[in-house]
Enzyme design. Structure first.
Site, short mmCIF file in Angstrom:
data_model
loop_
_atom_site.label_atom_id
_atom_site.label_comp_id
_atom_site.label_asym_id
_atom_site.label_seq_id
_atom_site.Cartn_x
_atom_site.Cartn_y
_atom_site.Cartn_z
N ARG A 107 0.84 -1.19 0.00
CA ARG A 107 0.00 0.00 0.00
C ARG A 107 0.88 1.25 0.00
NH1 ARG A 107 -5.16 1.81 -0.92
NH2 ARG A 107 -6.13 2.81 0.87
N THR A 382 -10.04 0.46 -9.59
CA THR A 382 -9.04 -0.43 -9.04
C THR A 382 -8.98 -1.63 -9.94
OG1 THR A 382 -9.46 0.41 -6.85
CG2 THR A 382 -8.66 -1.84 -6.95
N THR A 400 -4.40 -0.51 -7.07
CA THR A 400 -5.19 0.65 -7.47
C THR A 400 -4.38 1.94 -7.49
OG1 THR A 400 -7.28 1.81 -7.02
CG2 THR A 400 -5.92 1.28 -5.13
N ASN A 402 -6.56 4.40 -6.80
CA ASN A 402 -7.74 4.93 -6.11
C ASN A 402 -8.78 5.39 -7.14
OD1 ASN A 402 -9.43 5.40 -4.03
ND2 ASN A 402 -8.51 7.31 -3.37
N ASP A 424 -7.92 8.19 1.08
CA ASP A 424 -8.39 7.05 1.87
C ASP A 424 -8.09 7.22 3.36
OD1 ASP A 424 -9.71 5.60 -0.01
OD2 ASP A 424 -8.11 4.17 -0.41
N SER A 453 -7.46 0.82 3.66
CA SER A 453 -8.06 0.38 2.39
C SER A 453 -9.26 -0.53 2.64
CB SER A 453 -7.01 -0.41 1.60
OG SER A 453 -7.56 -0.97 0.45
N GLY A 474 -13.90 -1.37 -6.35
CA GLY A 474 -15.21 -0.87 -5.94
C GLY A 474 -15.22 -0.06 -4.66
N GLY A 475 -14.04 0.43 -4.22
CA GLY A 475 -14.01 1.27 -3.03
C GLY A 475 -14.65 0.56 -1.85
#
Ligand code: DON
Length: 572
Positions: A107, A382, A400, A402, A424, A453, A474-475
């Site tokens: 990340r 993503t 991703t 984002n 995020d 995340s 898809g967040g």
């Protein structure tokens, strides 16, 4: 005159030769996405056929699932620029053929000079757009470090080989899909706003089949191929990233790049009936939330109630309401905040959390709040890839930038977009981010911290054997989508294609409503649930699953989602 004619003739011949070469090269890059495939040995499911092919080629050369994933990842950075990336980050869950599991966190991180209130004005209000668009929205990228770490630990083929498909696709170009062309068209003004230099994405009207050539990206990929980590986190590429930052008020520095490290973590493992669910620990909330959801609904007779029955949707939505409330309070980067994972996954806690569940009435989110247990408090694009190889190794990876094309800043010279992952973080307690998620101290901005995340790359075992590999973009809807697609198979008896393509819904505590996909939710169920006090909101689509299921006869069924026209599943 004769001379001029000869020159003209030569010119025509040269033109024809070039056109021919291009046609041949295009033919090699032609792709018709395939949504479903069944194969005996191996399977690759990605958001783009050219990336799937890169992965399958690696498997054919004797590479394993990790090698294939790395080749896919680099290829996606070229052919799926809205989410595939060098300038972003991700999470990888691995289950080897011998049953051993692992998880890699690559990340992005907050730069060293980031601070808690960096997106607030002098009155303490959030400055709109600052954490989502432009240079300041970018965190320190983790992808290249992640892919190199994965290769060092598990790779079988030479790393250099794994970058070849990506380099070729960037250098020679490839015809963009209709979906990418649409996306490129809708972001032209943002590209112009945040980029002073020309770049290959700027064009008035993209149409399907237009060729996208990325020479600068090819050069950066070659640097990574030849120099490994220093090809990205030092030298020319680092200079270009930092120069780009300086040109637009960004703060990622040479030090940030040099210090970035991907981190191996212990995967989160939980049991749901006969299934062992292996997923991602923090800095993603995905694994914790998925395991909480499964444990909360386990005591209820979902199978008997049936898919999209009012009872099943009600209990699943009520569990989600409680899980997302916990997420907002307790989840963050566990290297910085004592995330109480054991308490959150404790069976008794989860039973207690559902104790006020009312079978005939929606609970109000206001009344729910975060769960209560004693802890010591020192304190929208993503991509997902699922791979299984012939040795039985499985990889589930979500990565991703984002938003589509991240913060829209293309690193001049280096040729890739940077993420806008800083959004995020909880930029201010209680203020929703672009996915409507709220947070607090656990996910406040701190230098070097990873932003929380929802990515949920997951692998499921049944009776000790590989059963399913799945994940999605898809967040905030990633978690509930992985939850539902798994239950569609495990409880509602669907085959994988049906399970992936079935209509979905989503509840995330706040806002207090059930989101459903337009035209894909049973109207009678909706009416009954409205009668119980639920409110609804329709959206175009919820998430885009890529999954592999091991069939009872041992073959692999790979499925890409109909929701992304480019999703592609292929096996051998
Ligand atoms: O890490 C997260 O949860 C988000 N940055 C993921 C973004 C995303 O899935 C957008 N795609 N549709």
């Amino acid at each position: 005159m004769k001379f001029a004619k000869s020159i003209l003739f030569l010119g025509v011949i040269l033109g024809m030769a070039l056109a021919c070469q291009r046609a041949l090269s295009d033919a090699a890059h032609q792709y018709i996405p395939q949504k479903s495939a069944v194969a005996a040995n191996s399977m690759v499911v990605t958001p783009h056929a050219l990336a799937t092919r890169a992965g399958l080629d690696v498997l054919k050369q004797g590479g394993n699932a990790v090698d294939a994933t790395i080749a896919v990842h680099f290829a996606m950075a070229v052919v799926f620029p809205r989410a595939g990336n060098l300038g972003g980050g991700g999470f990888m869950v691995i289950r080897l053929g011998n049953g051993a599991t692992d998880a890699l966190d690559y990340r992005e991180k907050a730069p060293a000079s980031a601070h808690r209130d960096m997106y607030l004005d002098s009155l303490g209000n959030v400055i709109k757009g600052l954490s989502t668009d432009g240079h300041l929205a970018a965190g320190t990228p983790g992808t290249v470090a992640g892919l190199i770490a994965a290769h060092q630990k598990y790779g079988k083929l030479d790393f250099k080989k794994l970058l070849e498909p990506a380099i070729r696709l960037a250098e020679e170009g490839f015809p963009v899909s209709g979906a990418e062309a649409d996306r490129l068209n809708s972001f032209q003004s943002a590209f112009r706003k945040f980029n002073a230099a020309p770049n290959p994405f700027l064009k008035d009207n993209w149409t399907a089949g237009d060729r996208l050539v990325q020479k600068e990206l090819a050069r950066t990929l070659r640097l990574i191929r030849d120099k490994g980590l220093t090809g990205f986190y030092a030298g020319e590429t680092a200079d270009e990233i930092v120069a780009e930052m300086h040109s637009g008020g960004g703060i990622v520095s040479h030090e940030d790049l040099k210090n970035y490290q991907a981190k191996w973590r212990k995967p989160l493992i939980g049991q749901y009936k006969d299934y062992k669910v292996i997923s991602m620990p923090p800095s993603s909330s995905g694994g914790v939330a998925l395991l909480q959801l499964l444990k909360m609904v386990e005591p209820f007779p979902l199978r008997q109630w049936g898919f999209q029955s009012k009872e099943a949707v009600h209990v699943m939505a009520e569990a989600s309401r409680r899980v997302y409330a916990d997420r907002s309070q307790y989840l963050g980067d566990s290297d910085f905040f004592p995330v109480p994972i054991d308490s959150l996954l404790n069976d008794r806690y989860l039973l207690k959390r559902m104790a006020d569940f009312n079978a005939s009435k929606a609970t109000s989110s206001e009344a729910v709040g975060a769960g209560n247990f004693k802890i010591s408090m020192e304190s929208f694009e993503t991509e997902h890839t699922s791979v299984v190889d012939a040795y039985g190794n499985a990889v589930s990876v979500t990565t991703t930038l984002n938003s589509n094309y991240g913060c829209k800043v293309w690193v001049d010279g280096a040729g890739f977009f940077l993420n806008n992952e800083m959004d995020d973080f909880s930029v201010k307690p209680g203020v929703p981010n672009q996915f409507g998620l709220v947070g607090a101290e656990a996910n406040a901005i701190q230098p070097h911290k990873r932003m929380l995340s929802s990515m949920t790359p997951t692998i499921v075992e049944k009776e000790g054997k590989l059963f399913m590999v799945l994940g999605t973009p898809g967040g905030s809807t990633i978690i509930t989508t992985v939850f539902q697609v798994f239950l569609n198979v495990a409880e509602f008896g669907m085959d994988l294609e049906k399970a992936v393509n079935a209509g979905r819904f989503h509840h995330q505590w706040l806002p207090d409503l059930i989101m459903t996909e337009r035209g894909a939710f049973n109207p009678a169920t909706r009416q009954a649930l409205e009668g119980m006090g639920h409110r609804f909101q329709e959206v175009e689509r919820i998430a885009v699953i890529k999954a592999i299921l091991k069939l009872p006869d041992g073959r692999l069924h790979g499925v890409g989602d109909f929701r992304n026209p480019d999703d592609d599943a292929r096996g051998e």
